[in-house]
Design a protein around this motif. Structure first.
Motif, mmCIF file in Angstrom:
data_model
loop_
_atom_site.group_PDB
_atom_site.id
_atom_site.type_symbol
_atom_site.label_atom_id
_atom_site.label_comp_id
_atom_site.label_asym_id
_atom_site.label_seq_id
_atom_site.Cartn_x
_atom_site.Cartn_y
_atom_site.Cartn_z
ATOM 1 N N VAL A 237 0.862 -1.182 0.000
ATOM 2 C CA VAL A 237 0.000 0.000 0.000
ATOM 3 C C VAL A 237 0.900 1.234 0.000
ATOM 4 C CG1 VAL A 237 -1.892 1.187 1.174
ATOM 5 C CG2 VAL A 237 -1.706 -1.321 1.290
ATOM 6 N N TYR A 240 1.744 3.811 3.003
ATOM 7 C CA TYR A 240 2.535 3.205 4.078
ATOM 8 C C TYR A 240 3.927 2.829 3.578
ATOM 9 C CZ TYR A 240 -2.163 2.859 5.983
ATOM 10 O OH TYR A 240 -3.437 3.146 6.408
ATOM 11 N N SER A 377 -5.604 -5.376 8.136
ATOM 12 C CA SER A 377 -4.830 -4.454 8.958
ATOM 13 C C SER A 377 -3.478 -5.062 9.270
ATOM 14 C CB SER A 377 -5.577 -4.154 10.264
ATOM 15 O OG SER A 377 -4.769 -3.401 11.139
ATOM 16 N N ALA A 390 -1.235 0.193 9.633
ATOM 17 C CA ALA A 390 -1.699 0.160 8.249
ATOM 18 C C ALA A 390 -3.038 -0.560 8.176
ATOM 19 C CB ALA A 390 -0.669 -0.554 7.371
ATOM 20 N N GLU A 391 -4.011 0.102 7.538
ATOM 21 C CA GLU A 391 -5.335 -0.490 7.298
ATOM 22 C C GLU A 391 -5.722 -0.187 5.856
ATOM 23 O OE1 GLU A 391 -8.139 -0.300 11.007
ATOM 24 O OE2 GLU A 391 -7.169 1.642 10.801
ATOM 25 N N PHE A 392 -6.263 -1.173 5.160
ATOM 26 C CA PHE A 392 -6.509 -0.982 3.737
ATOM 27 C C PHE A 392 -7.518 -2.013 3.240
ATOM 28 C CE2 PHE A 392 -2.672 -3.228 4.863
ATOM 29 C CZ PHE A 392 -2.780 -4.444 4.198
ATOM 30 N N PRO A 398 -5.862 3.128 1.791
ATOM 31 C CA PRO A 398 -6.058 3.169 3.233
ATOM 32 C C PRO A 398 -7.529 3.204 3.631
ATOM 33 C CG PRO A 398 -4.310 4.663 2.583
ATOM 34 C CD PRO A 398 -4.953 4.185 1.311
ATOM 35 N N GLU A 400 -8.747 3.696 7.200
ATOM 36 C CA GLU A 400 -8.219 3.866 8.556
ATOM 37 C C GLU A 400 -9.318 4.075 9.593
ATOM 38 O OE1 GLU A 400 -3.823 5.508 7.310
ATOM 39 O OE2 GLU A 400 -5.230 6.915 8.230
ATOM 40 N N GLN A 406 -2.252 7.826 10.177
ATOM 41 C CA GLN A 406 -1.734 6.542 10.649
ATOM 42 C C GLN A 406 -0.438 6.133 9.957
ATOM 43 O OE1 GLN A 406 -6.161 4.731 11.727
ATOM 44 N NE2 GLN A 406 -4.685 3.381 10.762
ATOM 45 N N ARG A 407 0.060 6.955 9.058
ATOM 46 C CA ARG A 407 1.358 6.659 8.445
ATOM 47 C C ARG A 407 2.512 6.960 9.392
ATOM 48 N NH1 ARG A 407 1.023 10.533 3.437
ATOM 49 N NH2 ARG A 407 0.357 11.847 5.183
ATOM 50 N N TYR A 454 -4.203 10.976 1.250
ATOM 51 C CA TYR A 454 -2.869 10.391 1.172
ATOM 52 C C TYR A 454 -2.469 10.249 -0.286
ATOM 53 C CZ TYR A 454 -3.308 9.050 6.119
ATOM 54 O OH TYR A 454 -3.463 9.053 7.484
#
Length: 454
Positions: A237, A240, A377, A390-392, A398, A400, A406-407, A454
């Motif tokens: 991703v 991240y 995640s 990291a969530e995607f 992302p 999140e 959250q990076r 992002y």
């Protein structure tokens, strides 16, 4: 006992009889075949994260013993803890519980191994030749660790107090912490295999933990840290990945892409890598410490069931429903499915309510309505006090939960990973009370004051 049957005068030996009346004798067969059959409404094959969570949810909705779970292991491991064990932050004993303690009481546990699937007959066969018939099948068998696929690796991992380690198995996970404490100087090499990997962030989490340990103990100046990955990127991703490139640059960690560990020579302390962009090219690197991630695959017994799996050996499901493309009464969950999500515990958590609702819909004659969007995640631990969460989704964008960027490496995310997530796992997820962070995300993002860009 020998009984003379009146019809024909045959003498036959029986082990047990039950008399119902003076004219009727019922013979109870001693054959294994009759005693080696089971039947259930829903059969779950596999007692990992997805299998246990789904079995718990289904048991809340169905009568006792209508859910059966087949799993040969007597221990259930919280595998996301293994990176922390490798860095000395947790111990192995805190990572597992006995299977009988975590399985729902209303579900029947069969402590055997499924060795054959007969989807056309709605039957599986176990290692004791037990046949289990089902109405609906949920396959949750996870991934198989293939250490033996790398020549020399099993031999290297069997050397007592050796310098080749791997956090992916409870058999080897303590070796990394032990070797790290003894390490003084030299090259430390970390690998990522050319195969599907469960928790694909873990191979580099242990890199960051190790590197910080070296700095804290004044060993960093005498060492080089190298991450050799088969992937074309550091992380799949991009937002991240960009953040992680900054981390490795700042900490002088060497990252080499598209290189796959293909042999270990423990007697020479040499690791051999194949260049995946030039398959005839091989690179030999000397190591003082080698952390190896084994190639992984779907379990052999599953991969051999060609009616159920795709060419790679994974259960051939629709990505949005996790329902099999050919057999409507079969679903898969977690790492053994062919859905293109990242193979993490968080993905299994997000899949569980979707799969369970779909199973109940089939039982009740309703349509399948819920959709799994590929959520996964990966808490990317970058040391002893920092983590990038990291969530995607399927689109590798992302998705999140928290209303901040959250990076960035954060202590709060580290504490959540280290202390909060294990409690959530043992007390909520495995008991069927956790559906992933969607509800929390919707509440918290009220305070984000607009979509993050992002």
């Amino acid at each position: 006992m020998i009984f003379n049957l009146l019809s024909g005068g045959l003498k036959v030996k029986f082990k047990k009889i039950v008399v119902f009346d003076s004219n009727t004798i019922r013979l109870l067969s001693t054959s294994n075949k009759l005693h080696n059959k089971e039947r259930c409404k829903v059969l779950v094959v596999g007692g990992g994260t997805g299998g246990c969570a789904a079995a718990a949810k289904l048991s809340h909705r169905l009568p006792k013993n209508q859910v059966m779970l087949v799993e040969p292991a007597d221990k259930h491991y919280y595998q996301p803890m293994f990176t922390l064990i490798g860095g000395g932050m947790k111990n192995l004993d805190s990572s597992w519980k006995y299977m009988k303690k975590i399985l729902p009481e209303k579900a029947k546990w069969i402590q055997e191994k499924v060795v054959k699937f007969e989807p056309s007959n709605n039957i599986v066969v176990t290692n004791t030749n037990k046949e289990i018939e089902y109405d609906i099948l949920l396959i949750a068998m996870g991934l198989q660790l293939n250490y033996n696929k790398v020549p020399g690796l099993v031999e290297a991992l069997s050397i007592p107090d050796g310098n080749v380690t791997s956090i992916y198995s409870p058999k080897y996970v303590n070796r990394h912490w032990e070797a790290l404490q003894k390490f003084q100087s030299g090259n430390i090499i970390f690998t990522f295999p050319n195969s599907p990997v469960k928790c694909p962030g873990a191979p580099q989490k242990i890199v960051y933990i190790t590197e910080e340990y070296l700095r804290k103990h004044n060993k960093r100046q005498n060492s080089t840290v190298t991450y050799m990955t088969s992937l074309p990127v550091i992380f799949g991703v991009k937002p991240y990945a960009d953040a992680l490139w900054e981390v490795v640059k700042k900490r002088d960690i060497n990252v080499t892409l598209r290189k796959n560990l293909c042999e270990v020579k423990p007697e020479q302390n040499v690791a051999v890598f194949q260049d995946l962009d030039n398959l005839t090219k091989f690179i030999e690197l000397e190591y003082s410490l080698l952390h190896a991630v084994p190639p992984m695959s779907a379990p052999l017994e599953l991969a051999q069931s060609t009616e159920l799996v795709n060419e790679a050996g994974f259960v051939d499901v629709h990505p949005s429903t996790m329902q099999h493309k050919k057999y409507n009464n079969i679903f898969a969950i977690g790492d053994c499915s062919a859905s293109p999500n990242s193979k993490t515990a968080a993905a299994a958590a997000a899949q569980t309510p979707v799969v369970v609702d779909h199973i109940m819909a089939i039982i009740n004659g309703k349509k399948l309505e819920r959709v799994y969007d590929g959520y996964a995640s990966c808490p990317l631990v970058t040391g002893y006090s920092k983590c990038i969460l990291a969530e995607f989704d399927y689109d590798l964008k992302p998705k999140e939960t928290f209303p901040f960027d959250q990076r960035k490496e954060r202590y709060s995310m580290f504490i959540m990973k280290k202390d909060f997530m294990p409690l959530l796992y043992w007390h909520l997820m495995l008991n069927g009370y956790w559906n992933g962070p969607d509800t929390m995300r919707n509440l918290l993002n009220i305070f984000s004051f607009g979509k993050k860009k992002y």
